[in-house]
Write a protein that holds these residues in place. Structure first.
Motif, PDB file in Angstrom:
ATOM      1  N   MET A  12      24.020  82.334  25.343  1.00 56.02           N
ATOM      2  CA  MET A  12      25.246  81.553  25.430  1.00 56.02           C
ATOM      3  C   MET A  12      25.158  80.295  24.579  1.00 56.02           C
ATOM      4  O   MET A  12      24.098  79.668  24.479  1.00 56.02           O
ATOM      5  CB  MET A  12      25.513  81.171  26.892  1.00 56.02           C
ATOM      6  N   VAL A  13      26.276  79.957  23.946  1.00 57.31           N
ATOM      7  CA  VAL A  13      26.424  78.683  23.249  1.00 57.31           C
ATOM      8  C   VAL A  13      27.430  77.876  24.059  1.00 57.31           C
ATOM      9  O   VAL A  13      28.559  78.317  24.277  1.00 57.31           O
ATOM     10  CB  VAL A  13      26.930  78.871  21.802  1.00 57.31           C
ATOM     11  N   PHE A  14      27.023  76.692  24.485  1.00 55.86           N
ATOM     12  CA  PHE A  14      27.840  75.919  25.412  1.00 55.86           C
ATOM     13  C   PHE A  14      28.823  75.002  24.681  1.00 55.86           C
ATOM     14  O   PHE A  14      28.685  74.716  23.493  1.00 55.86           O
ATOM     15  CB  PHE A  14      26.942  75.104  26.343  1.00 55.86           C
ATOM     16  N   GLN A  15      29.797  74.542  25.439  1.00 55.72           N
ATOM     17  CA  GLN A  15      30.907  73.770  24.877  1.00 55.72           C
ATOM     18  C   GLN A  15      30.488  72.418  24.337  1.00 55.72           C
ATOM     19  O   GLN A  15      30.844  72.048  23.223  1.00 55.72           O
ATOM     20  CB  GLN A  15      31.999  73.587  25.938  1.00 55.72           C
ATOM     21  N   ASN A  16      29.749  71.672  25.111  1.00 55.82           N
ATOM     22  CA  ASN A  16      29.454  70.283  24.770  1.00 55.82           C
ATOM     23  C   ASN A  16      28.054  70.146  24.178  1.00 55.82           C
ATOM     24  O   ASN A  16      27.061  70.193  24.915  1.00 55.82           O
ATOM     25  CB  ASN A  16      29.582  69.404  26.015  1.00 55.82           C
ATOM     26  N   PRO A  17      27.927  69.965  22.878  1.00 53.82           N
ATOM     27  CA  PRO A  17      26.601  69.849  22.270  1.00 53.82           C
ATOM     28  C   PRO A  17      25.876  68.566  22.653  1.00 53.82           C
ATOM     29  O   PRO A  17      24.674  68.437  22.425  1.00 53.82           O
ATOM     30  CB  PRO A  17      26.891  69.889  20.769  1.00 53.82           C
ATOM     31  N   TYR A  18      26.612  67.617  23.245  1.00 54.86           N
ATOM     32  CA  TYR A  18      25.977  66.364  23.668  1.00 54.86           C
ATOM     33  C   TYR A  18      25.326  66.505  25.045  1.00 54.86           C
ATOM     34  O   TYR A  18      24.459  65.729  25.415  1.00 54.86           O
ATOM     35  CB  TYR A  18      27.013  65.232  23.695  1.00 54.86           C
ATOM     36  N   ALA A  19      25.765  67.495  25.819  1.00 56.89           N
ATOM     37  CA  ALA A  19      25.237  67.676  27.167  1.00 56.89           C
ATOM     38  C   ALA A  19      24.308  68.884  27.286  1.00 56.89           C
ATOM     39  O   ALA A  19      23.514  68.966  28.220  1.00 56.89           O
ATOM     40  CB  ALA A  19      26.389  67.828  28.167  1.00 56.89           C
ATOM     41  N   SER A  20      24.408  69.836  26.344  1.00 61.86           N
ATOM     42  CA  SER A  20      23.650  71.080  26.481  1.00 61.86           C
ATOM     43  C   SER A  20      22.230  70.999  25.926  1.00 61.86           C
ATOM     44  O   SER A  20      21.457  71.937  26.103  1.00 61.86           O
ATOM     45  CB  SER A  20      24.400  72.223  25.783  1.00 61.86           C
ATOM     46  N   LEU A  21      21.889  69.902  25.253  1.00 59.26           N
ATOM     47  CA  LEU A  21      20.538  69.730  24.716  1.00 59.26           C
ATOM     48  C   LEU A  21      19.822  68.636  25.493  1.00 59.26           C
ATOM     49  O   LEU A  21      20.358  67.545  25.673  1.00 59.26           O
ATOM     50  CB  LEU A  21      20.592  69.370  23.229  1.00 59.26           C
ATOM     51  N   ASP A  22      18.609  68.931  25.934  1.00 64.29           N
ATOM     52  CA  ASP A  22      17.814  67.958  26.695  1.00 64.29           C
ATOM     53  C   ASP A  22      17.432  66.794  25.785  1.00 64.29           C
ATOM     54  O   ASP A  22      16.706  66.986  24.791  1.00 64.29           O
ATOM     55  CB  ASP A  22      16.552  68.639  27.230  1.00 64.29           C
ATOM     56  N   PRO A  23      17.880  65.558  26.092  1.00 65.15           N
ATOM     57  CA  PRO A  23      17.597  64.415  25.209  1.00 65.15           C
ATOM     58  C   PRO A  23      16.127  64.027  25.154  1.00 65.15           C
ATOM     59  O   PRO A  23      15.711  63.307  24.253  1.00 65.15           O
ATOM     60  CB  PRO A  23      18.443  63.291  25.819  1.00 65.15           C
ATOM     61  N   ARG A  24      15.333  64.531  26.106  1.00 62.73           N
ATOM     62  CA  ARG A  24      13.906  64.170  26.142  1.00 62.73           C
ATOM     63  C   ARG A  24      13.036  65.143  25.356  1.00 62.73           C
ATOM     64  O   ARG A  24      11.828  64.917  25.211  1.00 62.73           O
ATOM     65  CB  ARG A  24      13.424  64.125  27.596  1.00 62.73           C
ATOM     66  N   MET A  25      13.641  66.213  24.860  1.00 66.06           N
ATOM     67  CA  MET A  25      12.888  67.224  24.115  1.00 66.06           C
ATOM     68  C   MET A  25      13.195  67.133  22.630  1.00 66.06           C
ATOM     69  O   MET A  25      14.315  66.807  22.236  1.00 66.06           O
ATOM     70  CB  MET A  25      13.232  68.632  24.619  1.00 66.06           C
ATOM     71  N   THR A  26      12.214  67.422  21.808  1.00 69.86           N
ATOM     72  CA  THR A  26      12.456  67.477  20.368  1.00 69.86           C
ATOM     73  C   THR A  26      13.241  68.749  20.055  1.00 69.86           C
ATOM     74  O   THR A  26      13.286  69.693  20.862  1.00 69.86           O
ATOM     75  CB  THR A  26      11.147  67.491  19.575  1.00 69.86           C
ATOM     76  N   VAL A  27      13.836  68.775  18.877  1.00 60.15           N
ATOM     77  CA  VAL A  27      14.598  69.952  18.454  1.00 60.15           C
ATOM     78  C   VAL A  27      13.690  71.183  18.420  1.00 60.15           C
ATOM     79  O   VAL A  27      14.093  72.279  18.824  1.00 60.15           O
ATOM     80  CB  VAL A  27      15.230  69.698  17.071  1.00 60.15           C
ATOM     81  N   GLY A  28      12.463  70.992  17.947  1.00 64.60           N
ATOM     82  CA  GLY A  28      11.518  72.104  17.902  1.00 64.60           C
ATOM     83  C   GLY A  28      11.249  72.683  19.275  1.00 64.60           C
ATOM     84  O   GLY A  28      11.219  73.909  19.456  1.00 64.60           O
TER      85      GLY A  28
END
Length: 345
Positions: free
Chosen positions: A104-120
């Motif tokens: 699934m790809v979620f609606q809000n890219p600001y909320a669906s990614l954990d801010p404490r984790m790196t992109v990798g």
């Protein structure tokens, strides 16, 4: 309009899908006094390699349907047959293994990614959860490949989400969804939170990835222009049910259900993307409010706002039937192909 690779194989077949959220009151909310019928007997199918768009007003059950298919929310009833397997009959372990094929790809890219984790780490998480690679080196190589696939610099693996724009964050979310080589991706309004100029870039990226990897999409949105751009077929939802399902071309050129006609009439005329038809030249303003999903109307759920309702509409619910050429409509005005119409058009 998107030109995708067509296949006759049905990858996903959803029948009678329901989700009723209980309404509880009393001491410790122990007594159920009703239910919100968010999805109530939904039928649809998706062919392999195509994009099925899902449209409808806010609250019609689009996003809930996506989550039910993936069992992020447990359905109340129905069948979800994916690649020959009824997902609702799988236990937790079996469903966990099946999730590699469904993302699934979620609606809000600001909320669906954990801010404490790196992109990798964000992109690598599904690879680690499902033990895809035995070494960190292989995992890192795959992450860099995925970043490159979505148009981002592979060297961004050590950056955090806050260092990226909204469009870039959504690309990261897409890369995460691609990590396990899924067959089906459900995109829940993936561009609605982005600037218009960025929306087209993300839509084109989704089209390119579909062509490259043979992906199948369910694309949930409320913007008819967006759905027209990316979809092969479109399902129109109203109060938890699909009321019309047809090819992109047929639906936009000749909408049949009165609710679809009203939706199409709301598209501004100067919009060059949406094809015009006689049915949309007159602006149709629906009367009344959307009925409550707690107590939906009897018969056809749209009859309380429909200007073409018949006597039968408030008594008998119309089935979703093929009225010809794979164009499905749930309306008493349109009988199944070969049957006698209730009203002459």
């Amino acid at each position: 309009m998107k030109k995708g690779t067509q296949s006759e194989k049905i990858l996903l077949d959803v029948k009678g899908l329901k989700k009723h959220f209980p309404i509880k009151r009393g001491i410790l909310f122990s007594k159920q006094v009703g239910a919100v019928k968010a999805v109530d007997g939904l039928d649809l199918f998706v062919r392999e390699g195509e994009t099925l768009g899902m449209v409808g007003e806010s609250g019609c059950g689009k996003s809930t349907t996506g989550r039910l298919i993936l069992r992020l929310i447990e359905p109340s009833a129905g069948q979800v047959n994916f690649d020959g397997v009824d997902l609702l009959k799988l236990n937790k372990g079996e469903m966990r293994s099946m999730r590699k094929k469904l993302q699934m790809v979620f609606q809000n890219p600001y909320a669906s990614l954990d801010p404490r984790m790196t992109v990798g780490d964000i992109i690598a998480e599904p690879l680690r959860v499902h033990h895809v690679f035995s070494s960190a080196k292989e995992t890192k190589k795959r992450v860099r490949e995925l970043l490159d696939c979505v148009g981002l610099n592979p060297s961004y693996t050590e950056r955090f989400p806050h260092e990226f724009s909204g469009g870039q964050r959504q690309r990261i979310g897409i890369a995460r969804a691609l990590a396990l080589n899924p067959k089906l991706i459900i995109a829940d309004e993936p561009v609605s939170a982005l600037d218009v100029s960025v929306q087209a870039q993300v839509l084109n990226l989704l089209n390119d990835l579909q062509a490259e990897f043979g992906l199948t999409y369910i694309f949930i949105a409320h913007n008819l222009s967006t759905v027209n751009h990316i979809s092969d077929r479109v399902a129109v939802m109203y109060l938890g049910k699909v009321v019309e399902l047809a090819s992109n071309k047929d639906l936009y050129a000749d909408p049949k259900h009165p609710y679809t006609v009203a939706l199409m009439s709301a598209v501004p005329e100067p919009d060059p993307i949406i094809m015009r038809s006689e049915a949309r030249k007159k602006r149709i303003v629906l009367q009344g409010d959307i009925p409550s999903p707690v107590n939906p109307p009897s018969g056809c759920r749209f009859h309380t706002r429909c200007w073409e309702r018949l006597d039968i509409c408030d008594k008998q619910e119309p089935p979703l039937v093929d009225v010809g050429g794979g164009h499905y409509v749930a309306c008493h005005l349109y009988p199944a192909a070969g049957e006698t119409p209730l009203k002459t058009h």
